[in-house]
Write a protein that holds these residues in place. Structure first.
Motif, PDB file in Angstrom:
ATOM      1  N   ILE A  36      36.053  39.682  51.339  1.00 46.67           N
ATOM      2  CA  ILE A  36      35.143  39.681  50.189  1.00 46.67           C
ATOM      3  C   ILE A  36      35.913  40.204  48.985  1.00 46.67           C
ATOM      4  CG2 ILE A  36      32.999  40.608  49.243  1.00 46.67           C
ATOM      5  CD1 ILE A  36      32.007  40.936  52.094  1.00 46.67           C
ATOM      6  N   PRO A  37      36.212  39.369  48.028  1.00 49.00           N
ATOM      7  CA  PRO A  37      36.988  39.832  46.863  1.00 49.00           C
ATOM      8  C   PRO A  37      36.181  40.817  46.027  1.00 49.00           C
ATOM      9  CG  PRO A  37      36.166  37.616  46.491  1.00 49.00           C
ATOM     10  CD  PRO A  37      35.829  37.948  47.920  1.00 49.00           C
ATOM     11  N   PRO A  38      36.807  41.889  45.561  1.00 51.62           N
ATOM     12  CA  PRO A  38      36.081  42.878  44.746  1.00 51.62           C
ATOM     13  C   PRO A  38      35.759  42.323  43.368  1.00 51.62           C
ATOM     14  CG  PRO A  38      38.419  43.390  44.806  1.00 51.62           C
ATOM     15  CD  PRO A  38      38.216  42.243  45.755  1.00 51.62           C
ATOM     16  N   ASN A  39      34.712  42.860  42.791  1.00 49.05           N
ATOM     17  CA  ASN A  39      34.346  42.462  41.441  1.00 49.05           C
ATOM     18  C   ASN A  39      35.372  42.997  40.454  1.00 49.05           C
ATOM     19  OD1 ASN A  39      31.988  41.192  42.302  1.00 49.05           O
ATOM     20  ND2 ASN A  39      30.820  43.121  42.212  1.00 49.05           N
TER      21      ASN A  39
END
Length: 240
Positions: A36-39
């Protein structure tokens, strides 16, 4: 050296957030994981939001209130530090003795209740094997003494060694708006013989708070048995 490779494997169409569907063109071990790529944080765009006050009133008010509470907390803590600093220290008592060569450390413990402190002037006299000390006023012009929960320290000088102490006499002049005083104990250290004497009081010096209405106490030195009694140990540990 063996290493993982994505050749011959791809993600299947049935992949969901709760499961991973893998399709491979060969019969080898395979594995997969979710990433899950970070914001990303855009500081410039975040600062622009503060300019839109009409759309972010709640957030702005929360930040201002938090900042104000923090500043008030810092001011309160600093004032408490200054008060503690003013209440601490050792007072050198003036002496009428010429060429005083002997000194005694006097530590006075006041009760913990809010009514225990006194505004009266407190005096003390030590009595030993050799002789009695002069009557000494326990006073410090730079700070208030004998407040509730206070531990006040003094240094008294004499021109003769008093010898082993037997008792002390403590009294006050019943002056001020709140003269009543609850004295827990007094510890006196003879710096010449490197010995300490404990005088347990645990009584009021008061006209209206004590049963006998006395503002003067003659306190004998406490024995080892008195110092190790359950009530004395319990009060000492509870109040510390």
């Amino acid at each position: 050296q063996q290493s993982w490779s994505d050749q011959g494997c791809w993600v299947g169409s049935e992949t969901r957030s709760s499961k991973l569907h893998c399709q491979c063109s060969h019969l080898t071990s395979f594995a997969g994981k979710f990433f899950i790529p970070p914001n990303t944080l855009n500081i410039v765009e975040t600062l622009k939001l503060f300019l839109e006050i009409d759309e972010n009133v709640v957030v702005l008010c929360a930040v201002i209130i938090t900042l104000c509470v923090y500043v008030l907390g810092v001011i309160w803590a600093r004032r408490k530090d200054v008060q503690d600093s003013n209440r601490s220290g050792v007072t050198l008592l003036p002496s009428h003795c010429i060429n005083a060569q002997y000194n005694y450390d006097i530590t006075v413990f006041t009760g913990i209740s809010s009514q225990s402190q006194t505004t009266a002037r407190v005096f003390i006299q030590l009595s030993g094997d050799n002789e009695d000390s002069e009557c000494i006023l326990l006073h410090d012009a730079n700070r208030q003494l004998f407040r509730n929960k206070a531990v006040d320290s003094f240094v008294m000088n004499t021109n003769k060694q008093l010898g082993p102490l037997h008792y002390i006499r403590v009294w006050h002049d019943n002056s001020g708006y709140s003269p009543s005083w609850f004295l827990k104990q007094i510890v006196i250290r003879d710096n010449q013989s490197d010995t300490s004497h404990v005088f347990i009081c645990q009584r009021w010096l008061s006209v209206d708070m004590s049963n006998d209405g006395c503002i003067e106490r003659v306190i004998p030195v406490s024995s080892q048995e008195e110092l190790t009694q359950f009530n004395s140990l319990f009060r000492t540990r509870l109040e510390t």
